[in-house]
Motif scaffolding. Sequence first.
Motif, mmCIF file in Angstrom:
data_model
loop_
_atom_site.group_PDB
_atom_site.id
_atom_site.type_symbol
_atom_site.label_atom_id
_atom_site.label_comp_id
_atom_site.label_asym_id
_atom_site.label_seq_id
_atom_site.Cartn_x
_atom_site.Cartn_y
_atom_site.Cartn_z
ATOM 1 N N LYS A 19 -67.380 48.982 78.098
ATOM 2 C CA LYS A 19 -67.747 47.825 77.248
ATOM 3 C C LYS A 19 -66.474 47.220 76.676
ATOM 4 O O LYS A 19 -65.414 47.877 76.624
ATOM 5 N N ASN A 21 -65.368 45.093 73.003
ATOM 6 C CA ASN A 21 -65.740 44.472 71.726
ATOM 7 C C ASN A 21 -65.065 43.105 71.741
ATOM 8 O O ASN A 21 -63.849 43.006 71.586
ATOM 9 N N TYR A 34 -67.831 55.970 56.481
ATOM 10 C CA TYR A 34 -67.950 55.127 57.680
ATOM 11 C C TYR A 34 -67.863 53.646 57.286
ATOM 12 O O TYR A 34 -68.186 53.268 56.168
ATOM 13 N N HIS A 35 -67.423 52.837 58.224
ATOM 14 C CA HIS A 35 -67.232 51.417 57.947
ATOM 15 C C HIS A 35 -68.364 50.563 58.511
ATOM 16 O O HIS A 35 -68.831 50.801 59.615
ATOM 17 N N GLY A 106 -60.891 52.396 73.776
ATOM 18 C CA GLY A 106 -61.688 51.364 73.096
ATOM 19 C C GLY A 106 -62.640 50.664 74.058
ATOM 20 O O GLY A 106 -63.226 49.639 73.727
ATOM 21 N N ALA A 143 -71.231 56.312 67.467
ATOM 22 C CA ALA A 143 -71.733 55.009 67.017
ATOM 23 C C ALA A 143 -71.978 54.041 68.177
ATOM 24 O O ALA A 143 -72.821 53.145 68.069
ATOM 25 N N ASP A 144 -71.247 54.214 69.285
ATOM 26 C CA ASP A 144 -71.383 53.267 70.389
ATOM 27 C C ASP A 144 -72.415 53.689 71.429
ATOM 28 O O ASP A 144 -72.671 52.945 72.379
ATOM 29 N N PHE A 188 -59.230 53.881 61.129
ATOM 30 C CA PHE A 188 -60.161 53.623 60.036
ATOM 31 C C PHE A 188 -59.691 54.201 58.699
ATOM 32 O O PHE A 188 -60.216 53.846 57.651
ATOM 33 N N THR A 243 -60.954 50.049 68.690
ATOM 34 C CA THR A 243 -59.726 50.440 67.998
ATOM 35 C C THR A 243 -58.590 50.622 69.019
ATOM 36 O O THR A 243 -57.588 51.259 68.726
HETATM 37 C C1 LIG Z 1 -65.149 50.970 66.136
HETATM 38 C C2 LIG Z 1 -65.537 51.256 67.563
HETATM 39 C C3 LIG Z 1 -66.067 49.930 68.147
HETATM 40 O O1 LIG Z 1 -66.645 50.049 69.371
HETATM 41 O O2 LIG Z 1 -64.364 51.687 68.214
HETATM 42 P P1 LIG Z 1 -63.983 52.334 69.635
HETATM 43 O O3 LIG Z 1 -64.136 53.831 69.502
HETATM 44 O O4 LIG Z 1 -64.881 51.770 70.670
HETATM 45 O O5 LIG Z 1 -62.547 51.976 69.850
HETATM 46 C C4 LIG Z 1 -66.626 52.317 67.587
HETATM 47 O O6 LIG Z 1 -67.796 51.879 66.924
HETATM 48 C C5 LIG Z 1 -66.228 53.659 67.041
HETATM 49 O O7 LIG Z 1 -67.231 54.538 67.451
HETATM 50 P P2 LIG Z 1 -66.920 56.024 67.898
HETATM 51 O O8 LIG Z 1 -65.737 56.046 68.816
HETATM 52 O O9 LIG Z 1 -68.199 56.609 68.362
HETATM 53 O O10 LIG Z 1 -66.463 56.603 66.549
HETATM 54 P P3 LIG Z 1 -66.748 58.049 65.979
HETATM 55 O O11 LIG Z 1 -66.238 59.044 66.931
HETATM 56 O O12 LIG Z 1 -68.175 58.072 65.524
HETATM 57 O O13 LIG Z 1 -65.797 57.979 64.691
HETATM 58 C C6 LIG Z 1 -64.477 58.472 64.610
HETATM 59 C C7 LIG Z 1 -64.032 58.298 63.154
HETATM 60 O O14 LIG Z 1 -63.754 56.898 62.890
HETATM 61 C C8 LIG Z 1 -64.224 56.510 61.603
HETATM 62 N N1 LIG Z 1 -65.220 55.459 61.741
HETATM 63 C C9 LIG Z 1 -65.848 55.236 62.929
HETATM 64 C C10 LIG Z 1 -66.783 54.208 63.052
HETATM 65 C C11 LIG Z 1 -67.071 53.418 61.918
HETATM 66 N N2 LIG Z 1 -67.961 52.425 61.971
HETATM 67 N N3 LIG Z 1 -66.442 53.666 60.742
HETATM 68 C C12 LIG Z 1 -65.520 54.657 60.650
HETATM 69 O O15 LIG Z 1 -64.950 54.860 59.579
HETATM 70 C C13 LIG Z 1 -64.774 57.784 60.969
HETATM 71 O O16 LIG Z 1 -63.733 58.345 60.207
HETATM 72 C C14 LIG Z 1 -65.092 58.679 62.141
HETATM 73 O O17 LIG Z 1 -64.989 60.034 61.818
#
Ligand SMILES: C[C@@](CO)(OP(=O)(O)O)[C@H](O)COP(=O)(O)OP(=O)(O)OC[C@H]1O[C@@H](n2ccc(N)nc2=O)[C@H](O)[C@@H]1O
Length: 291
Positions: A19, A21, A34-35, A106, A143-144, A188, A243
């Motif tokens: 994917k 973003n 979390y954000h 990402g 989250a994704d 984050f 990210t």
């Molecule tokens: C921000 C995104 C956008 O797609 O970044 P990418 O991972 O794809 O780059 C995602 O939602 C990432 O999701 P995911 O990769 O599942 O994150 P997680 O493992 O759940 O989170 C890793 C850490 O990032 C922080 N975190 C993550 C998501 C969020 N909305 N707020 C946060 O603060 C938290 O500290 C968490 O412990």
Amino acid sequence: MSGAAIPLGAALRLPAPAKLNLMLHILGRRADGYHELQTLFQFLDHGDELGFALREDGEIRLHSAIPGVNHDNNLIVRAARQLQQHSGCPLGADIWLDKRLPLGGGIGGGSSDAATTLLGLDHLWQLGWSEDRLAELGLGLGADVPVFVRGRAAFAEGVGEQLTPVELAEPWFLVAVPQVLVSTAEVFSDPELTRDTPPIKVRSLLEGGGRNDCQPVVQKRYPEVRNALILLNKFVPARLTGTGACVFGSFPNRDDADKVARQLPAALPSFVAQGRNVSMLHRKLATLAKK
Ligand SMILES: C[C@@](CO)(OP(=O)(O)O)[C@H](O)COP(=O)(O)OP(=O)(O)OC[C@H]1O[C@@H](n2ccc(N)nc2=O)[C@H](O)[C@@H]1O
Ligand SMILES: Nc1ncnc2c1ncn2[C@@H]1O[C@H](COP(=O)(O)OP(=O)(O)O)[C@@H](O)[C@H]1O
């Protein structure tokens, strides 16, 4: 990666697409750390591939290793075990992974693998779970994961779980892959991260605009990402996905994207893929349902 190719004996082969973003705004931080985000997800017609075969003994065995990720921590194994536990299914599976997506890029490789596992095993084990139930289970893994379970390009809010499907143009993307692993948690927790972007409505977003609020922090911390943005920006407006570490630009056709790809230095690998509003996984599952 060291993954064995998927053997002919695998009963089911399914894609796990990447994917992008297309924008990502950070609106605030919740009490649990979390954000709150607003982000626009679109799938690419490029990704990993998984193979599945039924086991009668209830074991979950992933036969392809990812360097640095142990078997039981792999999101594929975690997704399979969660589905087994929550459904009470006594069956197991042999699973193979052809890993093509970079880790920590990402572009959602791990989350997509998890979603493909949930949908693939739901099919193989004939559980008949609804998409809602699978998406809810997936959210506990990352989250994704829900957007990959649903398979529709979407405007996402909350931590990415509140999804509004959208119809977007489907341009070609050049995705550059800086050779660095970006830690989502580190980005984050950066004090300089913008966390107060005002919410926008999906309609204004579809009219264009938006940005990635993580980009200033990531390009400051990771020179590899900064350089990739500078290089790509010479040809096309470039942006970070999620990210990072990957950065992308869009083109009206494949040839234009390929031309730029050929001009990037060898130290910056890249790939070209088309943006898709329906994921390849769901296209494949739809053909199986018809059989
Ligand atoms: C921000 C995104 C956008 O797609 O970044 P990418 O991972 O794809 O780059 C995602 O939602 C990432 O999701 P995911 O990769 O599942 O994150 P997680 O493992 O759940 O989170 C890793 C850490 O990032 C922080 N975190 C993550 C998501 C969020 N909305 N707020 C946060 O603060 C938290 O500290 C968490 O412990
Ligand atoms: N099947 C998997 N594929 C990729 N990464 C995985 C997998 N299982 C666990 N991981 C872990 O999840 C981390 C982030 O995964 P990935 O989805 O590739 O990144 P991103 O969320 O930045 O797109 C990896 O660095 C790895 O440690």
